[in-house]
Scaffold this motif. Structure first.
Motif, PDB file in Angstrom:
ATOM      1  N   PHE A 123       0.848  -1.167  -0.185  1.00  0.00           N
ATOM      2  CA  PHE A 123      -0.008   0.148   0.159  1.00  0.00           C
ATOM      3  C   PHE A 123       0.911   1.040   0.070  1.00  0.00           C
ATOM      4  CE2 PHE A 123      -2.166  -3.161   2.138  1.00  0.00           C
ATOM      5  CZ  PHE A 123      -3.452  -3.275   1.534  1.00  0.00           C
ATOM      6  N   SER A 124       0.337   2.350  -0.496  1.00  0.00           N
ATOM      7  CA  SER A 124       0.976   3.700  -0.436  1.00  0.00           C
ATOM      8  C   SER A 124      -0.097   4.498   0.242  1.00  0.00           C
ATOM      9  CB  SER A 124       1.063   4.143  -1.842  1.00  0.00           C
ATOM     10  OG  SER A 124       1.913   3.429  -2.806  1.00  0.00           O
ATOM     11  N   VAL A 125       0.399   5.394   1.124  1.00  0.00           N
ATOM     12  CA  VAL A 125      -0.348   6.005   2.282  1.00  0.00           C
ATOM     13  C   VAL A 125      -0.012   7.487   1.862  1.00  0.00           C
ATOM     14  CG1 VAL A 125      -1.325   6.394   4.319  1.00  0.00           C
ATOM     15  CG2 VAL A 125      -0.641   4.072   3.609  1.00  0.00           C
ATOM     16  N   LEU A 126      -1.088   8.344   1.746  1.00  0.00           N
ATOM     17  CA  LEU A 126      -0.597   9.613   1.499  1.00  0.00           C
ATOM     18  C   LEU A 126      -1.528  10.586   2.364  1.00  0.00           C
ATOM     19  CD1 LEU A 126       0.556  12.287  -0.507  1.00  0.00           C
ATOM     20  CD2 LEU A 126      -1.792  12.046  -1.741  1.00  0.00           C
ATOM     21  N   GLU A 127      -0.870  11.672   3.046  1.00  0.00           N
ATOM     22  CA  GLU A 127      -1.494  12.451   4.147  1.00  0.00           C
ATOM     23  C   GLU A 127      -1.616  13.680   3.272  1.00  0.00           C
ATOM     24  OE1 GLU A 127      -0.479  14.301   8.449  1.00  0.00           O
ATOM     25  OE2 GLU A 127       0.949  13.788   7.117  1.00  0.00           O
ATOM     26  N   SER A 128      -2.865  14.514   3.285  1.00  0.00           N
ATOM     27  CA  SER A 128      -2.992  15.769   2.796  1.00  0.00           C
ATOM     28  C   SER A 128      -3.640  16.589   3.974  1.00  0.00           C
ATOM     29  CB  SER A 128      -3.848  15.708   1.653  1.00  0.00           C
ATOM     30  OG  SER A 128      -3.993  17.060   1.105  1.00  0.00           O
ATOM     31  N   LYS A 129      -3.297  17.734   4.342  1.00  0.00           N
ATOM     32  CA  LYS A 129      -4.047  18.685   5.331  1.00  0.00           C
ATOM     33  C   LYS A 129      -3.430  20.126   5.158  1.00  0.00           C
ATOM     34  CE  LYS A 129      -0.418  18.033   8.694  1.00  0.00           C
ATOM     35  NZ  LYS A 129      -0.106  17.508  10.008  1.00  0.00           N
ATOM     36  N   PHE A 130      -4.588  21.009   5.278  1.00  0.00           N
ATOM     37  CA  PHE A 130      -4.102  22.465   5.434  1.00  0.00           C
ATOM     38  C   PHE A 130      -3.232  22.801   6.616  1.00  0.00           C
ATOM     39  CE2 PHE A 130      -7.783  22.103   2.687  1.00  0.00           C
ATOM     40  CZ  PHE A 130      -7.501  22.542   1.567  1.00  0.00           C
ATOM     41  N   VAL A 131      -2.476  23.399   6.486  1.00  0.00           N
ATOM     42  CA  VAL A 131      -1.471  23.858   7.522  1.00  0.00           C
ATOM     43  C   VAL A 131      -1.619  25.340   7.873  1.00  0.00           C
ATOM     44  CG1 VAL A 131       0.379  22.242   7.123  1.00  0.00           C
ATOM     45  CG2 VAL A 131       0.458  24.600   6.126  1.00  0.00           C
ATOM     46  N   ASN A 132      -2.523  26.026   7.486  1.00  0.00           N
ATOM     47  CA  ASN A 132      -2.712  27.465   7.802  1.00  0.00           C
ATOM     48  C   ASN A 132      -4.201  27.610   8.283  1.00  0.00           C
ATOM     49  OD1 ASN A 132      -3.644  27.339   5.107  1.00  0.00           O
ATOM     50  ND2 ASN A 132      -3.018  29.331   4.859  1.00  0.00           N
ATOM     51  N   GLN A 133      -5.000  26.549   8.404  1.00  0.00           N
ATOM     52  CA  GLN A 133      -6.318  26.850   8.674  1.00  0.00           C
ATOM     53  C   GLN A 133      -6.442  26.646  10.201  1.00  0.00           C
ATOM     54  OE1 GLN A 133      -9.035  24.524   6.372  1.00  0.00           O
ATOM     55  NE2 GLN A 133      -8.630  25.654   4.418  1.00  0.00           N
ATOM     56  N   ILE A 134      -7.364  27.416  10.676  1.00  0.00           N
ATOM     57  CA  ILE A 134      -7.579  27.232  12.147  1.00  0.00           C
ATOM     58  C   ILE A 134      -8.876  26.298  12.428  1.00  0.00           C
ATOM     59  CG2 ILE A 134      -6.585  29.518  12.896  1.00  0.00           C
ATOM     60  CD1 ILE A 134      -9.683  30.705  12.858  1.00  0.00           C
ATOM     61  N   ASN A 135      -9.121  26.088  13.723  1.00  0.00           N
ATOM     62  CA  ASN A 135     -10.436  25.289  14.133  1.00  0.00           C
ATOM     63  C   ASN A 135     -10.133  24.048  13.658  1.00  0.00           C
ATOM     64  OD1 ASN A 135     -11.256  27.663  15.710  1.00  0.00           O
ATOM     65  ND2 ASN A 135     -12.467  28.241  13.662  1.00  0.00           N
ATOM     66  N   ASN A 136      -9.233  23.338  14.006  1.00  0.00           N
ATOM     67  CA  ASN A 136      -9.140  21.990  13.625  1.00  0.00           C
ATOM     68  C   ASN A 136      -9.558  21.464  12.115  1.00  0.00           C
ATOM     69  OD1 ASN A 136      -8.505  21.328  16.331  1.00  0.00           O
ATOM     70  ND2 ASN A 136     -10.599  21.852  16.688  1.00  0.00           N
ATOM     71  N   PRO A 137      -9.053  21.770  11.211  1.00  0.00           N
ATOM     72  CA  PRO A 137      -9.246  21.568   9.968  1.00  0.00           C
ATOM     73  C   PRO A 137      -9.036  20.202   9.760  1.00  0.00           C
ATOM     74  CG  PRO A 137      -6.983  22.662   9.758  1.00  0.00           C
ATOM     75  CD  PRO A 137      -7.671  22.718  11.203  1.00  0.00           C
ATOM     76  N   PRO A 138      -9.839  19.466   8.704  1.00  0.00           N
ATOM     77  CA  PRO A 138      -9.924  17.948   8.476  1.00  0.00           C
ATOM     78  C   PRO A 138      -8.694  17.408   7.854  1.00  0.00           C
ATOM     79  CG  PRO A 138     -11.638  18.990   7.015  1.00  0.00           C
ATOM     80  CD  PRO A 138     -11.026  20.153   8.116  1.00  0.00           C
ATOM     81  N   GLN A 139      -8.400  16.334   8.028  1.00  0.00           N
ATOM     82  CA  GLN A 139      -7.175  15.840   7.393  1.00  0.00           C
ATOM     83  C   GLN A 139      -7.614  14.868   6.391  1.00  0.00           C
ATOM     84  OE1 GLN A 139      -5.156  14.772  10.746  1.00  0.00           O
ATOM     85  NE2 GLN A 139      -4.400  16.764  11.160  1.00  0.00           N
TER      86      GLN A 139
END
Length: 193
Positions: free
Chosen positions: A167-183
């Motif tokens: 399996f290949s596992v990729l993580e994506s998230k916003f690093v400059n958003q407040i209030n617990n942005p989803p990942q």
């Protein structure tokens, strides 16, 4: 089908990947039906020759989703299942192109009914077994509610230990958003040997 044009939400990013992974005629799973937006979106992606299995533990989720599907006249390509996603293996015996998770709680409903680490991990395990080669499991993780951080941590513990040869596992998230942005976690199954 409108394609994502902006990257302001994790769901926009997710659509970029899903539209590459899902072809007309595919079988896919919406592991967390909610209000039916993902179910409807997936039903349009798979087309009239494809099929969507959609799971939720709340009757109101099935009712809301059914209305959306009826409005678009696509009920014949979707099975709405009133059961937890951890039981998907009891309903599906075919290989699937994609399994979509949108974790947390049903918006505009009872916020004490949430996805939980133990059942989510079991559902992810079943998803990986159901995937065809190059299939994707998409997991949108929301942490801004009680139990959300615990669920996120258990998912990360699980996916970080998946065999990179399988399996290949990729993580994506916003690093400059407040209030617990989803990942977003995407898991692609590699070719079977």
């Amino acid at each position: 089908m409108t394609k994502a044009k902006h990257l302001t939400k994790v769901t926009d990013i997710n659509k970029l990947f899903l539209e590459q992974a899902i072809n007309e005629g595919d079988i896919v799973v919406d592991a967390t039906m909610g209000n039916g937006y993902d179910t409807k979106y997936l039903a349009h992606l798979v087309g009239e020759n494809g099929f969507v299995y959609a799971f939720d533990v709340q009757e109101e989720a099935l009712k809301s989703t059914k209305k959306k599907l009826e409005k678009d006249e696509i009920t014949d390509r979707v099975e709405l299942i009133l059961d937890g996603h951890e039981n998907m293996d009891k309903y599906i015996d075919k290989k699937v192109a994609c399994v979509v998770f949108n974790l947390g709680y049903l918006p505009r409903a009872q916020h004490m009914i949430i996805t939980k680490p133990n059942t989510t991990i079991k559902a992810i395990e079943h998803s990986l077994n159901l995937l065809k080669p190059h299939g994707i499991v998409s997991i949108a993780i929301y942490t801004g509610h009680p139990g959300g951080e615990e669920e996120k941590n258990s998912i990360y513990d699980f996916v970080e230990n998946l065999d990179q040869n399988e399996f290949s596992v990729l993580e994506s998230k916003f690093v400059n958003q407040i209030n617990n942005p989803p990942q977003l976690i995407l898991i692609e199954k590699k070719m079977e040997y």
